[in-house]
Motif scaffolding. Structure first.
Motif, PDB file in Angstrom:
ATOM      1  N   GLY A 149       0.817  -1.218   0.000  1.00 32.40           N
ATOM      2  CA  GLY A 149       0.000   0.000   0.000  1.00 32.40           C
ATOM      3  C   GLY A 149       0.843   1.257   0.000  1.00 32.40           C
ATOM      4  N   LYS A 188      -0.331  -3.167  -7.596  1.00 30.88           N
ATOM      5  CA  LYS A 188      -1.023  -1.879  -7.512  1.00 30.88           C
ATOM      6  C   LYS A 188      -0.365  -0.818  -8.375  1.00 30.88           C
ATOM      7  N   ASP A 245     -13.125   9.996   8.072  1.00 26.91           N
ATOM      8  CA  ASP A 245     -13.046   8.918   7.090  1.00 26.91           C
ATOM      9  C   ASP A 245     -14.071   7.849   7.463  1.00 26.91           C
ATOM     10  N   LYS A 281      -6.409  -1.225   6.400  1.00 31.78           N
ATOM     11  CA  LYS A 281      -6.970  -0.603   5.187  1.00 31.78           C
ATOM     12  C   LYS A 281      -6.757   0.914   5.234  1.00 31.78           C
ATOM     13  N   ARG A 303      -2.548   1.481   5.452  1.00 30.97           N
ATOM     14  CA  ARG A 303      -1.699   0.930   4.413  1.00 30.97           C
ATOM     15  C   ARG A 303      -2.427   0.678   3.110  1.00 30.97           C
ATOM     16  N   GLY A 304      -3.733   0.900   3.122  1.00 33.04           N
ATOM     17  CA  GLY A 304      -4.492   0.731   1.880  1.00 33.04           C
ATOM     18  C   GLY A 304      -4.766  -0.711   1.532  1.00 33.04           C
ATOM     19  N   GLU A 305      -4.550  -1.616   2.452  1.00 29.00           N
ATOM     20  CA  GLU A 305      -4.808  -3.030   2.161  1.00 29.00           C
ATOM     21  C   GLU A 305      -5.476  -3.670   3.367  1.00 29.00           C
ATOM     22  N   SER A 306      -6.244  -4.723   3.078  1.00 29.37           N
ATOM     23  CA  SER A 306      -6.978  -5.368   4.159  1.00 29.37           C
ATOM     24  C   SER A 306      -6.936  -6.868   3.956  1.00 29.37           C
ATOM     25  N   GLU A 345     -16.218   0.684   3.531  1.00 29.70           N
ATOM     26  CA  GLU A 345     -15.718   2.001   3.136  1.00 29.70           C
ATOM     27  C   GLU A 345     -16.856   3.019   3.094  1.00 29.70           C
TER      28      GLU A 345
END
Lengths: 344, 191
Positions: free
Chosen positions: A26, A83, B79, B140, B143-146, B156
């Motif tokens: 990420g 990504k 958020d 998430k 780091r933008g990931e799950s 979201e």
């Protein structure tokens, strides 16, 4: 005893199946970062050498002290992670394994490629062959002399079984001679900061502060290749110029630049970027706490009610009696009630 | 000076570690309760471990919430992921509170009653699932990931109540809990 052994073996097996992971697919996020494996990546000796080609370009041939210019870093040919996230450093040339932020050598980042003011930014790149251009708008150092700037890239690969990062520097730092600023060169005030984003559908009036500028013209375009339009500029005060950029209906970027002049000299700024973003997520925190607490209490109430219902049912004498008679009902022959009769 | 982010990491690790242990031991205790007529030594150990881990985890969750709010970047909880983390955190507190209430009031022999064991086991695992979901949302967000992959997509988005509606819901929730605690027959320790 046998069950406990089986459980122990299962737990040990599951523990061994989990592989250690250091990858950051990420990304790490935009920040002021030095380029070094200790600080900015997890490469170490097991890191990979990126195949990227990195080219650093200036938007002009001569640079004066304190002048606002743009530096573009074109990257291509690199491996891409799933990504496609690619990070680029704008930094001093690597010395002792460390490339420091460009601000360490007197530059000031006014606008980075993502609208912030960082020397390290990350952007998704769609195509390795087409690559991407990362453009920083910076203010030159106030000291004259030769300075060198370099760029480095940091990215992943797909697949990446070893979970290592790939990185490379340009290999050819760009040397720039900073010349003394000519007297009366029209320029943007050192204190002025650009606005980098606004809400979708919102007009944006920008107040530009200049020094030694008698006239200012502003041009804008959609994205980086749209047709160039002129904006109407009014002088709000001495050295302050006001112009309005049109709204956009989606998340498109506008870019604009100012052409400043006085009877002796002319100066054109780099293209500044103005992004349009969706309205932010705004919530009343008091309402959120009340809502969260309410949900928590409701769930607790339902769960405790279920427990108590089950306990009272299991202790109910009628239910216990009914349950105890169930096998008898199954086994017994159908009988006619003593006082049975047809129901009317 | 220790930053709120650092304290949040400590609090979440305490919460997640204990809750994960509690979830695993509850699941195993439920499985044993379905197999065994009389509880074995392992069943007793699992029951005690789950109780201790649940108490420790439940204590750490509020710490994680408050340090998390303090560590949130920008202007507060701006958020949907943070919003949902907050909602799920309190739901987890509610579930763990109910689980502990049941276990402490009815005692360890509740596992010998099949319907109660199922309820207690599923409640514990749901509470554990809530906390683990919160943890994946943290990944998430930062780091933008799950670990949930595409399943985290619905989280979201959020449905936020206004202040008035939230206050009414809170009053109703308090009334519901008070009614349950005072009006329903109190369970006794199962012998």
């Amino acid at each position: 005893m046998r069950i406990s052994r089986i459980l122990l073996v299962m737990v040990c097996t599951l523990t061994l199946l989990v592989s250690p992971s250091l990858a950051k697919p990420g990304g790490q996020g935009d920040a002021d970062r030095d380029f070094s494996c200790a600080d900015s990546c997890h490469v170490g000796e097991s890191g990979g050498q990126s195949s990227a080609t990195i080219i650093i370009e200036l938007d002009r041939t001569r640079v004066f002290t304190g002048q606002t210019i743009s530096i573009s870093v074109k990257v291509s040919g690199m491996e891409l992670s799933k990504k496609g996230l690619v990070g680029v450093f704008l930094m001093t040339p690597v010395s002792n394994g460390v490339g420091k932020s460009i601000e360490h050598s007197g530059w000031t980042v006014i606008q980075d490629p993502n609208g912030g003011s960082n020397n390290f930014v990350e952007k998704p790149v769609l195509s390795s062959s087409q690559g991407a251009t990362f453009t920083w708008i910076v203010r030159a150092p106030s000291e004259t002399g030769m300075v060198s700037i370099d760029a480095a890239i940091h990215h992943g690969i797909d697949p990446n079984p070893d979970e290592i990062a790939y990185q490379a520097t340009s290999g050819q730092p760009l040397s720039i001679e900073i010349e003394p600023m000519p007297d009366d060169l029209p320029r943007i005030s050192a204190d002025w900061k650009p606005v980098s984003n606004r809400m979708i559908g919102e007009l944006m009036t920008i107040n530009l502060e200049t020094e030694d500028a008698e006239t200012v013209e502003v041009e804008w375009r959609v994205g980086e290749s749209g047709s160039v339009q002129s904006a109407e500029v009014t002088q709000a005060a001495s050295g302050t110029w006001s112009f309005t950029l049109p709204a956009t209906t989606d998340e498109a970027n506008l870019s604009w630049r100012a052409m400043m002049s006085n009877p002796a000299l002319e100066e054109t700024t780099p293209w500044f970027t103005l992004s349009s973003i969706e309205p932010g997520y705004d919530i009343d925190e008091v309402a959120l706490f009340m809502q969260s607490l309410a949900f928590g209490l409701l769930v607790a109430a339902m769960a405790i009610a279920l427990q108590r219902r089950l306990v009272s049912s299991s202790k109910s004498p009628e239910l216990a009696k009914l349950v105890s008679t169930l096998p008898e009902l199954e086994d017994s022959e159908p009988t006619t009630p003593a006082y049975g009769g047809e129901m009317s | 000076m220790i930053g709120a982010g650092t304290l949040h990491v400590v609090a979440t690790e305490l919460a997640i570690g204990n809750i994960a242990l509690a979830g695993a031991t509850i699941m195993l205790r439920l499985l044993l309760s379905l197999r065994e007529e009389t509880p074995s030594k392992l069943a007793e150990i699992l029951d005690n471990a789950s109780l201790v881990a649940a108490i420790a985890g439940l204590t750490a969750i509020p710490l994680a919430i408050f340090t998390g709010v303090a560590a949130a970047p920008g202007d507060g909880l701006d958020d949907p992921l943070l919003f949902n983390k907050m909602i799920l955190s309190w739901i987890a507190i509610g579930l763990w509170g109910a689980w502990l209430h049941g276990r402490l009031t009815m005692g360890p022999k509740l596992w010998q009653n099949r319907s109660l064991a199922w309820t207690q086991g599923l409640m514990g695992m749901a509470a554990c699932g809530c906390v683990l979901t919160i943890a994946t949302l943290g990944g998430k967000f930062s780091r933008g990931e799950s670990l949930m992959g595409p399943l985290s997509k619905p989280l979201e988005y959020s449905i936020a109540m206004g202040t008035g509606s939230a206050a009414l819901t809170l009053i109703a929730a308090v009334a519901a809990l008070v009614s349950v605690l005072w009006m329903m027959p109190k369970p006794e320790k199962i012998e």
